[in-house]
Design an enzyme around this catalytic site. Structure first.
Site, mmCIF file in Angstrom:
data_model
loop_
_atom_site.group_PDB
_atom_site.id
_atom_site.type_symbol
_atom_site.label_atom_id
_atom_site.label_comp_id
_atom_site.label_asym_id
_atom_site.label_seq_id
_atom_site.Cartn_x
_atom_site.Cartn_y
_atom_site.Cartn_z
ATOM 1 N N GLY A 249 44.514 41.657 25.369
ATOM 2 C CA GLY A 249 44.473 40.295 25.899
ATOM 3 C C GLY A 249 45.770 39.521 25.849
ATOM 4 N N GLU A 291 44.378 46.923 21.606
ATOM 5 C CA GLU A 291 44.124 47.571 22.903
ATOM 6 C C GLU A 291 44.800 46.850 24.058
ATOM 7 O OE1 GLU A 291 39.508 48.917 22.068
ATOM 8 O OE2 GLU A 291 39.910 46.982 22.984
ATOM 9 N N PRO A 292 46.116 46.732 24.057
ATOM 10 C CA PRO A 292 46.765 46.047 25.168
ATOM 11 C C PRO A 292 46.696 46.856 26.465
ATOM 12 C CG PRO A 292 48.400 47.055 23.741
ATOM 13 C CD PRO A 292 47.065 47.265 23.067
ATOM 14 N N ARG A 331 43.387 39.975 42.993
ATOM 15 C CA ARG A 331 43.386 39.038 41.866
ATOM 16 C C ARG A 331 43.479 37.572 42.295
ATOM 17 N NH1 ARG A 331 46.680 38.858 38.201
ATOM 18 N NH2 ARG A 331 45.208 38.413 36.533
ATOM 19 N N CYS A 362 39.761 41.206 57.144
ATOM 20 C CA CYS A 362 39.032 40.275 57.987
ATOM 21 C C CYS A 362 38.281 39.291 57.105
ATOM 22 C CB CYS A 362 38.076 41.084 58.862
ATOM 23 S SG CYS A 362 37.486 40.115 60.214
ATOM 24 N N GLU A 363 39.035 38.421 56.454
ATOM 25 C CA GLU A 363 38.468 37.524 55.454
ATOM 26 C C GLU A 363 39.499 36.423 55.175
ATOM 27 O OE1 GLU A 363 35.785 39.158 53.160
ATOM 28 O OE2 GLU A 363 35.874 37.712 51.535
#
Ligand code: LLP
Length: 433
Positions: A249, A291-292, A331, A362-363
């Site tokens: 994190g 846990e990076p 993202r 197409c958005e």
């Protein structure tokens, strides 16, 4: 000039990654293209390892969170650097297994592991299962029993810490689908129950409070809560917990305003907290695991696109459309994530106006970044979006049946294609007419 030291500009005014001209890379491999700086990934791995050596006497292990970027090549290089790995699905596990990753250094996460995944993990000899719920615990006990082994497990705990990050990537609070809460006693109950199971060895506890967190205090708070819980388990159930896994994190710099601490500082402060509280509670120091994911690979990656069309809407905005988009980088549409971008073939040009970088899906929400200041841009320019090494390729999709881009890894003067570009035939290979 750039916020990652591995980026520079050469005499042609082209963006360089390590010693490679990004315009040449785009020409050679085509766009969109993910480029990964392997030297930086290795450097980041070493920094984490050395921090554990320095601040915790080497009594720990750094796992690379494969969800950030899962390929056989990244599995191999993180293994070579001595890291373990966190996996969260049979697919990630399989990738690592096929890359020859040492299975005893794998921790298997997930809030709904299927029986098949558990079976596969136990067959491969995964070192630790991180148990999320009682259904899964029973299943692990049963499958391990059938194979005549005792499986090492950690329990995922919700430490009740509110990390200041996007709601979708927060996980440590009670209202979360992950793990066992402390507040209502379920975390203690599951340990009591697990200690009655014959094919389970309780080895540790785990927590993960969220992602892209800049402040070290929530990590220290979580460490405090977890060490106290370990001490409570010893007092109430005589359980000796050996491993404390504090998850990942740690935040990284996507844009100039982001101000993360170097990973070493996080580890230093968290290690100090762990030592303090362990001393206060009179318990042995646990084996410390981190846990990076993002902080190992994000800054090592860039994505190269070609500008295909430019639409200036007077007094509203300018859309610059590139040949990728939400398929290779979802993202922005998911989290409104910030990115920096550079015109790779005119890398030190003056910033003149805000533009919106749009994808080709197409958005309307298919945007990489909105209203960012950029130099003059022309059709045919190569655009580099920076810090895309984490959660881009790993979250990529084939929406609109757009093939996923390849990944080329650069190391010193060498370069190597580590993931091929998908073809139209790849897109239809599972279709049945
Ligand atoms: N450990 C566990 C149990 C996790 O759930 C995660 C991330 C990590 C480690 C690694 O966290 P990192 O160091 O990479 O922040 N897709 C989102 C991020 C989701 C993170 C999920 N878990 C994004 O693109 O921002």
């Amino acid at each position: 000039m750039f916020h990652s030291d591995n980026l520079s500009v050469n005499t042609k005014n082209h963006l360089m990654i390590g010693s490679h001209d990004t315009v040449d890379l785009a020409r050679e491999y085509g766009t969109p293209l993910y480029v990964l700086d392997e030297d930086l990934i290795r450097k980041n791995c070493r920094e984490y390892k050395e921090a554990i050596e320095t601040y915790f006497d080497g009594n720990g292990l750094v796992l690379f969170a494969s969800k950030a970027l899962c390929t056989m090549h990244t599995a191999r290089i993180t293994a070579e650097e001595g890291l373990g790995a966190d996996v969260v699905s049979g697919g990630e596990l399989y990738t690592l297994y096929k890359a020859g990753f040492p299975m005893e250094k794998v921790f298997f996460h997930g809030n709904n592991k299927t029986p098949d995944e558990i079976e596969l993990a136990i067959t491969y000899g995964v070192g630790h299962m991180v148990v999320d719920n009682r259904f899964e615990l029973d299943l692990i006990n049963e499958i391990a029993g059938a194979k005549g082994i005792v499986q090492n497990v950690l329990f995922r705990i919700k430490p009740g810490i509110d990390a200041h990050t996007h709601d979708f990537v927060k996980t440590g609070q009670i209202d979360s689908k992950f793990g066992f809460a402390l507040e209502n006693g379920e975390a203690t109950q599951i340990h009591r129950y697990a200690s009655t199971l014959t094919n389970i060895r309780i080895d540790g506890v785990h927590c993960h409070i969220g992602s892209q967190i800049f402040d070290v205090d929530p990590f220290c708070e979580a460490a405090k809560v977890m060490i106290n819980f370990i001490a409570d388990l010893y007092e109430s159930l005589s359980l000796k917990i050996k491993i404390l896994n504090l998850g990942g994190g740690f935040g990284i710099k996507y844009v100039a305003e982001d101000d993360p601490l170097p990973p070493t500082d996080y580890i230093k402060k968290v290690a100090e907290t762990v030592k303090d509280i362990a001393k206060q509670r009179n318990i042995n120091l646990p084996f410390l695991v981190f846990e990076p994911g993002r902080s190992i690979v994000a800054a090592a990656g860039i994505t190269l696109y070609t500008v295909g069309c430019i639409k200036k809407i007077e007094n509203i905005r300018t859309y610059v459309s590139v040949d990728g988009g939400m398929g290779d980088n979802p993202r922005y549409i998911l989290y409104g994530s910030k990115y920096s971008a550079v015109v790779a073939n005119n890398a030190s040009a003056e910033l003149v106006a805000p533009i919106t970088i749009a994808g080709k899906c197409c958005e309307s929400g298919d945007i990489i970044q909105e209203n960012i200041m950029m130099p003059e841009i022309k059709v045919g320019d190569t655009l580099a979006v920076l810090s895309t090494g984490a959660y881009n390729y790993s979250m990529a999709s084939n929406y609109n049946r757009i093939p996923r881009p390849p990944i080329v890894a650069v190391r010193g003067s060498e370069k190597k294609l580590i993931v091929k570009r998908e073809t139209y035939d790849d897109l239809i290979k599972n279709d049945i007419l």
